[in-house]
Design an enzyme around this catalytic site. Structure first.
Site, short mmCIF file in Angstrom:
data_model
loop_
_atom_site.label_atom_id
_atom_site.label_comp_id
_atom_site.label_asym_id
_atom_site.label_seq_id
_atom_site.Cartn_x
_atom_site.Cartn_y
_atom_site.Cartn_z
N SER A 34 0.82 -1.21 0.00
CA SER A 34 0.00 0.00 0.00
C SER A 34 0.86 1.26 0.00
CB SER A 34 -0.90 0.02 1.24
OG SER A 34 -1.74 -1.10 1.24
N1 SAH Z 1 -1.36 -4.98 3.95
C1 SAH Z 1 -0.46 -4.95 2.81
C2 SAH Z 1 -1.16 -4.70 1.50
C3 SAH Z 1 -1.84 -5.93 1.08
S1 SAH Z 1 -2.40 -6.03 -0.60
C4 SAH Z 1 0.65 -3.93 3.03
O1 SAH Z 1 0.96 -3.68 4.18
O2 SAH Z 1 1.23 -3.44 2.07
C5 SAH Z 1 -3.73 -7.14 -0.31
C6 SAH Z 1 -3.35 -8.54 0.07
O3 SAH Z 1 -4.57 -9.20 0.42
C7 SAH Z 1 -2.76 -9.36 -1.07
O4 SAH Z 1 -1.53 -9.89 -0.67
C8 SAH Z 1 -3.80 -10.47 -1.31
O5 SAH Z 1 -3.23 -11.71 -1.66
C9 SAH Z 1 -4.47 -10.55 0.05
N2 SAH Z 1 -5.82 -11.13 0.06
C10 SAH Z 1 -6.81 -11.02 -0.85
N3 SAH Z 1 -7.91 -11.69 -0.46
C11 SAH Z 1 -7.61 -12.24 0.75
C12 SAH Z 1 -8.33 -13.05 1.69
N4 SAH Z 1 -9.59 -13.46 1.49
N5 SAH Z 1 -7.70 -13.42 2.82
C13 SAH Z 1 -6.42 -13.06 3.08
N6 SAH Z 1 -5.69 -12.30 2.23
C14 SAH Z 1 -6.28 -11.89 1.09
#
Ligand code: SAH
Length: 219
Positions: free
Chosen positions: A64
């Site tokens: 992010s």
């Molecule tokens: N929190 C992160 C950004 C994450 S991007 C940061 O600090 O930069 C979103 C993430 O959510 C991705 O890695 C994706 O694989 C995950 N994701 C999507 N659907 C999900 C679900 N149902 N359960 C767990 N993770 C999920």
């Protein structure tokens, strides 16, 4: 406390992208100054780690934008004694920030290779109060519930019901809610079983894929 490389770039990030846009909470600014964001970004994009943008981390996922991490952290308002659940660990940056501000962080990631990256990054920094679990985070994680705070860091069409069930009285949940292209940042506070919702502007996240999220496929 260890001072990690590229502290000057981080200071400029904190001043120009975060404090200048109105994030004032000293503990959040200090955590973002301390945690080396570049560790969480595989090459070659690690070079741009202190830019004002999300960046690719592999497997079609992103880290992010620093400002959005700050805004969501401020909305979540974690206290030192809190247990926090994160849905969507990605490479672990938001979890690392939360681990500095709360007692315990449980972060769920659905892609095993991405979860492995998050674990290795947290370990590199010696962070021991955050754990990464591979699962469908839309179901939450009942064994460690209830949570004082829940943060969803992927775009969801609605707030998954299991997560509301796992939110402690007085706790709050922060999530980007909307369609696959654009979402609204929403905060929901559990006030004695009554859920009070406020809205905090538009954001863009990769989709939350799971039973209470979007269907998988091209994400
Ligand atoms: N929190 C992160 C950004 C994450 S991007 C940061 O600090 O930069 C979103 C993430 O959510 C991705 O890695 C994706 O694989 C995950 N994701 C999507 N659907 C999900 C679900 N149902 N359960 C767990 N993770 C999920």
């Amino acid at each position: 406390m260890t001072e990690y490389p590229r502290a000057g770039e981080r200071l400029r990030m904190v001043e120009h992208q975060i404090a200048a846009r109105g994030i004032k909470h000293p503990r959040i600014l200090a955590a973002m100054q301390q945690i080396p964001r570049h560790i969480f970004i595989p090459p070659p994009h690690d070079r741009s780690a202190y830019d004002d943008s999300p960046l690719p981390i592999g497997n079609g996922q992103t880290i992010s934008q620093p400002y959005i991490v700050a805004v969501m952290t401020e909305l979540l308002d974690p206290k030192p004694e809190d247990r926090i659940l994160e849905i969507g660990a990605g490479s672990g940056y938001q979890a690392a920030i939360l681990a500095m501000l709360a007692a315990e962080v449980i972060s769920i990631e659905r892609i095993p290779a991405v979860a492995a990256l998050a674990r290795s990054n947290l370990e590199t920094l010696g962070i021991t109060n955050a754990k990464v679990i591979v699962a469908d985070g839309t179901l939450g994680h009942p064994p460690d519930s209830p949570y004082n705070g829940i943060i969803i860091t992927a775009a969801t069409p609605q707030i998954p019901k299991p997560l509301l069930d796992q939110l402690d009285d007085g706790g709050q949940l922060v999530a980007p809610v909307g369609d696959r292209d654009i979402q609204e940042l929403v905060r929901i506070k559990n006030s004695g079983g009554r859920f009070v919702e406020t809205h905090h502007g538009s954001v863009r996240f990769v989709p939350l894929i799971g039973e209470y999220g979007w269907e998988g496929g091209n994400a």
